[in-house]
Design an enzyme around this catalytic site. Structure first.
Site, PDB file in Angstrom:
ATOM      1  CG  ASN A 156      -1.733   1.186   1.419  1.00 24.42           C
ATOM      2  OD1 ASN A 156      -1.819   2.021   0.522  1.00 24.42           O
ATOM      3  ND2 ASN A 156      -2.360   1.305   2.586  1.00 24.42           N
TER       4      ASN A 156
ATOM      5  CE  LYS B 218      -0.157   3.140   4.729  1.00 23.55           C
ATOM      6  NZ  LYS B 218      -0.056   3.221   6.176  1.00 23.55           N
TER       7      LYS B 218
ATOM      8  CG  HIS C 262      -5.867   1.887   5.183  1.00 23.43           C
ATOM      9  ND1 HIS C 262      -5.458   2.824   6.094  1.00 23.43           N
ATOM     10  CD2 HIS C 262      -4.864   0.987   5.067  1.00 23.43           C
ATOM     11  CE1 HIS C 262      -4.232   2.504   6.509  1.00 23.43           C
ATOM     12  NE2 HIS C 262      -3.856   1.389   5.898  1.00 23.43           N
TER      13      HIS C 262
ATOM     14  CD  GLU D 270      -2.899   5.411   6.834  1.00 21.79           C
ATOM     15  OE1 GLU D 270      -2.843   5.461   5.595  1.00 21.79           O
ATOM     16  OE2 GLU D 270      -2.000   4.917   7.547  1.00 21.79           O
TER      17      GLU D 270
ATOM     18  CD  GLU E 243      -3.697  -2.600   7.319  1.00 20.74           C
ATOM     19  OE1 GLU E 243      -2.553  -2.776   6.877  1.00 20.74           O
ATOM     20  OE2 GLU E 243      -4.372  -1.594   7.055  1.00 20.74           O
TER      21      GLU E 243
ATOM     22  N   GLY F 212       2.332   1.995  10.778  1.00 18.13           N
ATOM     23  CA  GLY F 212       3.314   3.068  10.629  1.00 18.13           C
ATOM     24  C   GLY F 212       4.016   3.442  11.922  1.00 18.13           C
TER      25      GLY F 212
ATOM     26  CB  SER G 180       4.987  -2.116  11.995  1.00 22.06           C
ATOM     27  OG  SER G 180       4.568  -0.781  12.259  1.00 22.06           O
TER      28      SER G 180
END
Ligand code: PGA
Length: 250
Positions: free
Chosen positions: A12, A14, A96, A98, A166, A172, A211
């Site tokens: 991904n 991003k 996701h 985010e 996730e 991250g 991660s």
């Protein structure tokens, strides 16, 4: 149709990557064997068409990171599933964390997007995962259960569904869920998929994300019910992404 899930190593990117990163993508495409796993990079929408041309003839798939729930219309700035497909994508990431956080996406919207993805023939990777507070309160399993119940549409074609677990606090941050926690949550998700889809639920790939790096991938990818990874930071470097692909158990 009790088919074993396929391993999927999905990157991904991003909001990273412009035309000058296509050489990195080319290096990934040259290195993925696709032996025993599928490989995917979800680029920014602006790169999909060039990315798809760059990887043509290789085992690497190209995907989008989001789509609109409608097929077309007055939605300034949005991109439909059909447009992703037309540009050369065959996967799309949906829900996701985010997007859930930055764009206030809820489960019902994600389910509507998944219907749109299916209508355009895209494989949908639906993301779920708890926050740090939810885990610390002992609610992780329940949060994931309710996200799955709400974000998977009623009439999904199960063979085109992928789930990514996730934990939000692991994305991250360099923090990774423990092998026990990952195995427990993936078993929980498998149970829910089986309850909902019967034997077909066994065939759905469940990815871990948060991660994942070359140094921890082998330990994670060998856990029961872990059928691949959704990789952010480490998918931007061909060496790292290919090392993770190389960690897929034979
Ligand atoms: P990360 O991102 O690998 O950089 O933690 C994973 C993701 O957000 O999909």
């Amino acid at each position: 149709m009790n088919q074993a899930p396929k391993m999927l190593i999905a990157g991904n990117w991003k909001m990273n990557g412009a035309g000058n990163e296509l050489s990195e993508l080319n290096a990934i495409a040259s290195g993925v064997t696709g032996n025993g796993y599928d490989a995917l990079i979800c680029t920014p929408a602006t790169l999909i068409e060039r990315a798809a041309k760059t990887v043509e003839g290789s085992a690497l798939n190209i995907g989008g990171q989001d789509c609109h729930a409608a097929a077309n219309g007055a939605h300034t700035g949005d991109i439909s599933a059909g447009m992703l497909k037309d540009a050369g994508a065959n996967f799309v990431i949906l829900g996701h964390s985010e997007r859930r956080a930055d764009h206030h996406e809820d489960d019902a919207l994600i389910a509507a997007k998944a219907v749109a993805a299916a209508n355009s023939g895209l494989n949908a990777i639906i993301c779920v995962g708890e926050t740090k507070d939810e885990r610390e309160a002992g609610n992780a399993a329940q949060v994931v259960e309710s996200q799955l119940a709400g974000s998977i549409p009623v009439d999904i074609e199960v063979s085109k569904l992928v789930i990514a677990y996730e934990p939000v606090w692991a994305i991250g941050t360099g923090l990774v869920a423990s092998p026990d926690d990952i195995a427990q949550m993936h078993a929980h998700i498998r149970g829910l998929l089986n309850a909902r889809f019967g034997a077909a639920g066994e065939g759905v790939s469940i990815l871990y994300g948060g991660s994942m790096k070359p140094g921890n991938a082998a330990d994670i990818l060998t856990l029961d019910n872990v059928n691949g990874g959704l990789i952010g930071g480490a998918s931007l470097k061909s060496d790292d992404f290919l090392a993770i692909c190389g960690s897929v158990p034979a």
